[in-house]
Design an enzyme around this catalytic site. Structure first.
Site, PDB file in Angstrom:
ATOM      1  N   TYR A  54     -15.626   4.958   7.496  1.00  0.00           N
ATOM      2  CA  TYR A  54     -14.278   4.613   7.967  1.00  0.00           C
ATOM      3  C   TYR A  54     -13.712   5.665   8.910  1.00  0.00           C
ATOM      4  O   TYR A  54     -13.724   6.865   8.617  1.00  0.00           O
ATOM      5  CB  TYR A  54     -13.318   4.452   6.783  1.00  0.00           C
ATOM      6  CG  TYR A  54     -11.895   4.231   7.240  1.00  0.00           C
ATOM      7  CD1 TYR A  54     -11.519   3.020   7.806  1.00  0.00           C
ATOM      8  CD2 TYR A  54     -10.948   5.255   7.175  1.00  0.00           C
ATOM      9  CE1 TYR A  54     -10.221   2.824   8.269  1.00  0.00           C
ATOM     10  CE2 TYR A  54      -9.646   5.064   7.630  1.00  0.00           C
ATOM     11  CZ  TYR A  54      -9.295   3.843   8.184  1.00  0.00           C
ATOM     12  OH  TYR A  54      -8.032   3.648   8.652  1.00  0.00           O
ATOM     13  N   HIS A  84      -0.730   4.823  18.377  1.00  0.00           N
ATOM     14  CA  HIS A  84       0.119   5.199  17.251  1.00  0.00           C
ATOM     15  C   HIS A  84       1.374   5.976  17.678  1.00  0.00           C
ATOM     16  O   HIS A  84       2.196   6.327  16.832  1.00  0.00           O
ATOM     17  CB  HIS A  84      -0.683   6.027  16.233  1.00  0.00           C
ATOM     18  CG  HIS A  84      -1.586   5.180  15.377  1.00  0.00           C
ATOM     19  ND1 HIS A  84      -2.513   4.314  15.906  1.00  0.00           N
ATOM     20  CD2 HIS A  84      -1.692   5.061  14.024  1.00  0.00           C
ATOM     21  CE1 HIS A  84      -3.161   3.710  14.929  1.00  0.00           C
ATOM     22  NE2 HIS A  84      -2.680   4.137  13.774  1.00  0.00           N
ATOM     23  N   ASN A 196      -3.565  11.465  10.164  1.00  0.00           N
ATOM     24  CA  ASN A 196      -3.488  11.222   8.725  1.00  0.00           C
ATOM     25  C   ASN A 196      -2.895  12.454   8.064  1.00  0.00           C
ATOM     26  O   ASN A 196      -3.191  13.586   8.458  1.00  0.00           O
ATOM     27  CB  ASN A 196      -4.884  10.986   8.166  1.00  0.00           C
ATOM     28  CG  ASN A 196      -5.125   9.550   7.735  1.00  0.00           C
ATOM     29  OD1 ASN A 196      -6.053   9.291   7.003  1.00  0.00           O
ATOM     30  ND2 ASN A 196      -4.299   8.624   8.149  1.00  0.00           N
ATOM     31  N   TYR A 281      35.932  20.363 -16.819  1.00  0.00           N
ATOM     32  CA  TYR A 281      34.478  20.532 -16.752  1.00  0.00           C
ATOM     33  C   TYR A 281      34.017  21.233 -15.482  1.00  0.00           C
ATOM     34  O   TYR A 281      33.013  21.954 -15.493  1.00  0.00           O
ATOM     35  CB  TYR A 281      33.786  19.168 -16.833  1.00  0.00           C
ATOM     36  CG  TYR A 281      33.782  18.532 -18.202  1.00  0.00           C
ATOM     37  CD1 TYR A 281      34.421  19.122 -19.292  1.00  0.00           C
ATOM     38  CD2 TYR A 281      33.124  17.324 -18.406  1.00  0.00           C
ATOM     39  CE1 TYR A 281      34.423  18.524 -20.533  1.00  0.00           C
ATOM     40  CE2 TYR A 281      33.109  16.716 -19.650  1.00  0.00           C
ATOM     41  CZ  TYR A 281      33.761  17.315 -20.705  1.00  0.00           C
ATOM     42  OH  TYR A 281      33.752  16.716 -21.934  1.00  0.00           O
ATOM     43  N   ARG A 284      34.438  24.746 -16.586  1.00  0.00           N
ATOM     44  CA  ARG A 284      33.788  25.124 -17.837  1.00  0.00           C
ATOM     45  C   ARG A 284      32.275  24.879 -17.818  1.00  0.00           C
ATOM     46  O   ARG A 284      31.512  25.588 -18.475  1.00  0.00           O
ATOM     47  CB  ARG A 284      34.424  24.334 -18.977  1.00  0.00           C
ATOM     48  CG  ARG A 284      34.050  24.848 -20.331  1.00  0.00           C
ATOM     49  CD  ARG A 284      34.720  24.171 -21.505  1.00  0.00           C
ATOM     50  NE  ARG A 284      35.624  23.089 -21.217  1.00  0.00           N
ATOM     51  CZ  ARG A 284      35.642  21.962 -21.917  1.00  0.00           C
ATOM     52  NH1 ARG A 284      34.802  21.768 -22.908  1.00  0.00           N
ATOM     53  NH2 ARG A 284      36.527  21.012 -21.634  1.00  0.00           N
ATOM     54  N   PHE A 330      -3.383  10.860   1.700  1.00  0.00           N
ATOM     55  CA  PHE A 330      -2.312  10.728   2.689  1.00  0.00           C
ATOM     56  C   PHE A 330      -1.051  10.109   2.103  1.00  0.00           C
ATOM     57  O   PHE A 330       0.004  10.128   2.728  1.00  0.00           O
ATOM     58  CB  PHE A 330      -2.775   9.847   3.856  1.00  0.00           C
ATOM     59  CG  PHE A 330      -3.402   8.555   3.397  1.00  0.00           C
ATOM     60  CD1 PHE A 330      -2.645   7.553   2.810  1.00  0.00           C
ATOM     61  CD2 PHE A 330      -4.771   8.349   3.535  1.00  0.00           C
ATOM     62  CE1 PHE A 330      -3.220   6.377   2.368  1.00  0.00           C
ATOM     63  CE2 PHE A 330      -5.355   7.169   3.097  1.00  0.00           C
ATOM     64  CZ  PHE A 330      -4.568   6.182   2.506  1.00  0.00           C
ATOM     65  N   GLU A 416      -2.043  -1.596   3.707  1.00  0.00           N
ATOM     66  CA  GLU A 416      -1.245  -0.485   3.187  1.00  0.00           C
ATOM     67  C   GLU A 416      -0.051  -1.108   2.459  1.00  0.00           C
ATOM     68  O   GLU A 416       1.052  -1.201   2.986  1.00  0.00           O
ATOM     69  CB  GLU A 416      -0.825   0.430   4.344  1.00  0.00           C
ATOM     70  CG  GLU A 416      -2.038   1.045   5.033  1.00  0.00           C
ATOM     71  CD  GLU A 416      -1.808   1.439   6.475  1.00  0.00           C
ATOM     72  OE1 GLU A 416      -0.640   1.435   6.917  1.00  0.00           O
ATOM     73  OE2 GLU A 416      -2.798   1.718   7.175  1.00  0.00           O
TER      74      GLU A 416
END
Length: 518
Positions: A54, A84, A196, A281, A284, A330, A416
């Site tokens: 791959y 990309h 990646n 609070y 405190r 990844f 994915e």
């Protein structure tokens, strides 16, 4: 500035913060070179082979079943980067981009990515000479790597995309030429190895962590000032209380506040005869809330330190087993969880600080402070709308703190099908920290005005040094004036860690406590 040598796998948070804040140039320890190149040779052999591997001799994602000829390897990797580069939105800031590049060096430096050492050297050279890729901040879902942001980074390495150099935004090839650098021609899997990984998400999360820790420190100063301003009790800071519970952060916060407030005349004046039995609070329970935030930041810090040193691309080259194996490192789920933890801490530090501000401006709760801390209330509104601003910022941070890690959407034709959303989960932290700094800046101004009204009684020597520093740039509020610049100055003092540095003596949780989180 001297170059910092990094050994992949064991780089500390302290080194990473040093790199981020000071823009240090770095180099990977040359003892890693042989292992890095050995993995690259193993990938080159696979690229020439018949077995489908791959991303080496196949397409990507859903196209993994498409076999790629050996002579098309370089084209495959170049096309991967160009296709990309789909990021959108404003560019990531320069310092975070440089940190992302360093994290990519550390990941590749583990010797499991199959990327040649000369590619790492080009990244080192870009860092040294100031060639910073322009990386759009939106487009990653935090799984299959931070693909779009890292593609924009890688595009510059091959002479494409855009980069900042010498104060100009230039085409990537021009920026490299002006820095006397040569673009790289990507070998088998090198484009995939570069895009990646979780380095964009991790860099943004680390920046959020570093800045939120500074603000957690600052909140101990502003909280101590507020406690004195409303003449609050320090009995809830007694060490025995916190030791009985046992949480490290809570114990340290209480100790720090005891030290900071030591010697306050204001505190000593109402130990006897105070008609109030307990404070609200927000006074405190300060150690319990801030301490829990400190502990949460430490947990996130440990996760991010591991991730910063991890090999997170796919496939990975397992040299000893002589295998190239597809996996899922990844997937940025650890980073997404860490970012959500940091966001929760930021939101809670702001929420309790905002309640302290509200306490100080409310004459029914502030133990005799004037309404809205104003001189001649009515004619003057004092800090009335500054408090409203902090309420708006607190609410905004609450919305931003909603978890991102629980979201997912299928991408890439359902290949994915579960993603982390770590990228925008980490990126939101910068906005949240900016909001928190503004809240703490207003608290600083309000508390110091409140302490002024307690004269002739004085606060502790440590806190007086903080007041003196603020008064160098912000005068007392004698009557209404244009307040926006004062708020900006106060927020900058908070962000810069100057409040901590001007304390007389060692009164604070040291930053090393974060770096030693593991």
């Amino acid at each position: 500035m001297s170059t910092l040598t990094l050994t992949p796998g064991i780089v500390s948070l302290a080194d990473l913060e040093n790199i981020y804040r000071n823009q240090r140039p770095v180099r990977v320890d040359r003892s890693s070179e042989d292992a890095i190149n050995l993995a690259a040779e193993r990938v080159a052999i696979a690229a020439r082979g018949e077995e489908a591997v791959y991303g080496v001799n196949t397409g990507f994602g859903k196209l993994a079943s498409v076999k790629i000829a050996a002579e098309d390897t370089a084209t495959l990797q170049r096309n991967l980067i160009l296709s990309h580069c789909c990021g959108v939105g404003e560019a990531l800031d320069r310092t975070t981009t440089r940190l992302m590049m360093v994290l990519k060096l550390l990941s590749l430096g583990r010797g499991a990515s199959g990327v040649r050492f000369e590619v790492l050297q080009l990244i080192e050279d870009c860092l040294e000479k100031g060639v910073t890729p322009v990386v759009p901040s939106q487009g990653s879902v935090g799984a299959s790597g931070d693909l779009a942001p890292l593609a924009h980074m890688t595009a510059v390495l091959i002479g494409e995309g855009e980069a900042e150099f010498g104060g100009e935004r230039l085409p990537g090839r021009v920026a490299l030429e002006r820095a006397s650098l040569t673009p790289v021609v990507l070998g088998p899997k090198e484009g995939l190895g570069l895009i990646n990984g979780t380095q964009f998400s991790t860099a943004c999360a680390l920046v959020g962590l570093f800045d939120s820790w500074r603000l957690a420190e600052a909140t101990l100063v502003t909280a101590s000032l507020s406690t004195d301003a409303i003449m609050g009790s320090t009995a809830p800071l007694l060490p025995e209380i916190h030791e009985l519970r046992g949480h490290r952060g809570q114990i340290e916060v209480a100790r720090a506040m005891r030290d900071i407030m030591a010697g306050s005349e204001i505190r000593e004046s109402h130990r006897e005869g105070d008609t109030r039995v307990q404070d609200p609070y927000c006074i405190r329970c300060q150690p319990q809330v801030a301490g829990a935030c400190v502990d949460l930041l430490r947990m996130a810090a440990r996760t991010l330190e591991i991730e910063a040193n991890a090999a997170t691309d796919n496939p990975l080259v397992l040299i000893e087993a002589d295998r190239i194996v597809s996996g899922g490192n990844f997937h940025a789920e650890p980073v997404a969880f860490a970012a959500d933890q940091i966001a929760l801490a930021i939101a809670e530090l702001g929420a309790i600080a905002q309640r302290r501000i509200a306490l100080m401006v409310d004459p029914t709760l502030s133990f005799d402070l004037p309404p809205f801390l104003a001189r001649d209330p009515g004619l003057n509104s004092g800090m009335m709308i500054a408090e409203v601003t902090t309420a708006a910022l607190m609410s905004e941070n609450k919305h931003l703190a909603n978890p991102c890690s629980t979201d997912s959407t299928p991408t890439s034709a359902n290949q994915e099908d579960h993603v982390s959303m770590a990228a925008h989960g980490a990126r939101r932290l910068t906005r949240m920290n900016t909001n928190l700094a503004q809240i703490l800046g207003v608290e600083l101004l309000c508390a110091i005005e409140g302490i002024k009204h307690r004269a002739p009684l004085t606060t502790s020597p440590a806190l007086q040094s903080v007041i003196t520093r603020l008064r160098e740039t912000v005068p007392p509020l004698e009557k209404d004036r244009y307040l926006a610049p004062d708020l900006e100055v106060a927020a900058e003092l908070v962000k810069s860690r100057e409040l901590v540095s001007v304390l007389s003596g060692n009164h604070m949780i040291e930053l090393e406590s974060l770096h030693a989180a593991g």
